[in-house]
Write an enzyme that holds these catalytic residues in place. Structure first.
Site, PDB file in Angstrom:
ATOM      1  N   SER A   1      -1.167 -47.654  -6.013  1.00  0.00           N
ATOM      2  CA  SER A   1      -2.051 -49.180  -6.281  1.00  0.00           C
ATOM      3  C   SER A   1      -3.578 -48.987  -5.843  1.00  0.00           C
ATOM      4  O   SER A   1      -3.769 -48.046  -4.379  1.00  0.00           O
ATOM      5  CB  SER A   1      -1.135 -49.950  -5.998  1.00  0.00           C
ATOM      6  OG  SER A   1      -1.338 -50.989  -4.871  1.00  0.00           O
ATOM      7  N   LYS A   2      -3.819 -50.207  -6.292  1.00  0.00           N
ATOM      8  CA  LYS A   2      -4.869 -50.497  -5.101  1.00  0.00           C
ATOM      9  C   LYS A   2      -5.032 -50.637  -3.950  1.00  0.00           C
ATOM     10  O   LYS A   2      -6.376 -50.255  -3.136  1.00  0.00           O
ATOM     11  CB  LYS A   2      -5.803 -51.892  -5.681  1.00  0.00           C
ATOM     12  CG  LYS A   2      -6.966 -51.572  -6.916  1.00  0.00           C
ATOM     13  CD  LYS A   2      -7.267 -52.502  -7.113  1.00  0.00           C
ATOM     14  CE  LYS A   2      -7.880 -52.495  -8.802  1.00  0.00           C
ATOM     15  NZ  LYS A   2      -7.994 -54.322  -8.799  1.00  0.00           N
ATOM     16  N   ARG A   3      -3.903 -51.131  -3.278  1.00  0.00           N
ATOM     17  CA  ARG A   3      -3.266 -51.063  -1.379  1.00  0.00           C
ATOM     18  C   ARG A   3      -3.686 -49.223  -1.162  1.00  0.00           C
ATOM     19  O   ARG A   3      -4.064 -49.204  -0.311  1.00  0.00           O
ATOM     20  CB  ARG A   3      -1.591 -51.319  -1.680  1.00  0.00           C
ATOM     21  CG  ARG A   3      -2.266 -52.379  -1.311  1.00  0.00           C
ATOM     22  CD  ARG A   3      -0.146 -53.180  -1.135  1.00  0.00           C
ATOM     23  NE  ARG A   3       0.564 -51.997  -2.137  1.00  0.00           N
ATOM     24  CZ  ARG A   3       1.347 -51.773  -2.409  1.00  0.00           C
ATOM     25  NH1 ARG A   3       1.799 -51.150  -1.350  1.00  0.00           N
ATOM     26  NH2 ARG A   3       1.807 -50.950  -3.184  1.00  0.00           N
TER      27      ARG A   3
END
Ligand code: GLU
Length: 481
Positions: free
Chosen positions: A250-252
């Site tokens: 994910s964006k993390r």
């Protein structure tokens, strides 16, 4: 049977790495079978779909060069067709109008839960032999529900996960059209897959739960079984990609949009090569050209478990691709990155030559552009650390001597240039490095550049002589001060 696959993104954001891999697998399966690859934009969720997201997806597909056949299909342009199929299902008694209110449906689900069953619609409005339906309430627009088979099982002979069996009693009578008449997601997918003659649905395994519902709707529309001469497609559910910390990517984890990888300097073929190996192997081969991917990829060999994204390996694959590329094939990306660094002249005939000289020295195309900026821009600053280390009191005189020796040359070819620099070094009883480093700093501002003869050839006579003049003067006043 001619193979038809599709990539069917919902345009609610950029094309992410997982989507790109799904698209790649579908594309490869079509291309290796000389089949067709369909691109379908699933934009029926109007609240979440945006034109920017459509553009972003198309840009990314174009950059990856995952070319599609046919026109691009947009589900929002097919509402007429969905309405037609809904009418057909109603007429055949395979779907029915349901007037239950939201509160009533919630109460049915609650009651089922209380009985220890799966929460479901209870079939109040479902026509059955010998059953009298309630009188439709006035002024209520019904939803349309699909009459899911009441018994039996739905089997997905999944090409990746193996056979998955679901009891039809587990499945609800799905709403296929809302009260306002708009069709719902699982229904549109089936009509499209049917109309487009899709033979292989390759998609993320987050859709596994939808598949039995879709298969039942499919069977209400065509006769056959899954994979049956293309009347019902085969299904292949590709596992998700995890970040290095074991959580869903994910964006993390930093960049997940494909075009962010372009910005970071990855080549499209390198990114595809990296992605094809995430969950699929051909012996222990790591590096694949597009042609080799098409030749060797096998959807049935995709592993069922999740795979982990490894940025270090991606970088290595990229570097390997850059090194192996023909210089002409690097020009497009080099030009793109130079433009991002503000280099406006994108038609410079030296680009292929620059790529040739730099390709063994860079891990990314961004790095290549950055390392080549000196060829397009004046030196703004001499790096203080490099100056301190390499510029001595005698340097201005040496640079002046190099300048005069180069100016006296008839030609400007590698051999003559290297010979001239060597001659100055020898005349002053200096090692090559002691002469080459000051020249580099004079020409590029820093101590890192291709070999001295490559640097001189690429920079050209005029710019070289001017920069040597300027640097000799600058270093002279520096040393005097
Ligand atoms: N539109 C769905 C998505 O973006 C894909 C549906 C499918 O491939 O069947 O997740």
């Amino acid at each position: 049977m001619s193979i038809v696959t599709r990539f069917a993104p919902s345009p609610t954001g950029y094309l992410h790495i997982g989507g790109a891999r799904t698209a790649l697998y579908s594309w490869l399966h079509a291309r290796q079978n000389r089949g067709r690859f369909v691109l379908r934009i699933e934009d029926t969720d109007r609240e979440r779909s945006t034109d920017e997201a459509v553009a972003a997806i198309l840009d990314a597909m174009a950059w990856l060069d995952l070319d599609h056949d046919d026109e691009i299909y947009y589900q929002t342009q097919r509402f007429g067709r969905y309405a037609e199929v809904i009418e057909q299902l109603l007429a055949e008694g395979k779907a029915y109008r349901c007037y239950s209110t939201a509160e009533e449906v919630e109460a049915m689900r609650e009651a089922a839960r209380a009985r220890g069953e799966k929460p479901k619609y209870d079939g109040t409005w479902r026509p059955m032999p010998g059953k009298t339906l309630p009188e439709p309430p006035a002024g209520v627009d019904p939803v349309i529900r699909f009459a899911t088979p009441l018994d039996g099982v739905t089997v997905i002979p999944d090409l990746v996960k193996g056979e998955i069996t679901i009891a039809n009693t587990e499945l609800d009578d799905l709403i296929i059209a809302r009260a306002d008449g708009t069709p719902t997601y699982n229904f549109c997918v089936v009509v499209d897959d049917m109309d487009m003659g899709i033979t292989h649905v390759i998609r993320g395994d987050d859709h596994v739960n939808n598949t039995p519902r879709q298969i039942n709707i499919f069977k209400a529309l065509v006769e056959g079984e899954v994979g049956d001469h293309g009347r019902l497609p085969y299904y292949a559910h590709v596992p998700m990609i995890l970040g290095p910390d074991g959580k869903r990517l994910s964006k993390r984890h930093g960049a997940v949009g494909v075009m962010r990888y372009r910005e970071q300097g990855f080549l499209p073929d390198a990114l595809l090569n990296y992605l094809v190996r995430l969950g699929w192997a051909h012996g222990d081969q790591e590096i694949f050209t597009r042609g080799q991917m098409i030749e060797h990829f096998d959807i049935a060999n995709v592993q069922g478990g999740a795979s982990t994204f490894d940025p270090e390996k991606l970088l290595w694959v990229n570097q390997t691709h850059i090194k192996a590329s023909a210089p002409a094939d690097l020009v497009g990306e080099l030009r793109w990155h130079l433009a991002r660094f503000g280099v406006a002249d994108t038609t410079d005939p030296r680009l292929a030559e620059i790529a040739d000289v730099q390709k063994g020295r860079c891990k990314t195309m961004k790095e290549m552009a950055e390392q080549s900026l000196f060829l397009f821009q004046e030196v703004a600053e001499y790096e203080p650390k490099a100056v301190k280390k390499h510029i001595k009191t005698a340097t201005p005189d040496i640079l002046a001597e190099v300048r005069d020796t180069l100016a006296a040359l008839d030609g400007w070819d590698r051999e003559a240039l290297a010979g001239a620099v060597r001659a100055v070094a020898e005349a002053n009883a200096l090692g090559m490095g002691k002469v080459a480093q000051p020249i580099r700093i004079a020409l590029t501002g820093g101590p890192v550049s291709p070999s001295i003869d490559d640097t001189l050839v690429l920079l050209g006579r005029e710019a070289t002589l001017a920069r040597l003049d300027r640097a000799a003067a600058a270093f002279r006043s520096l040393k005097a001060g």
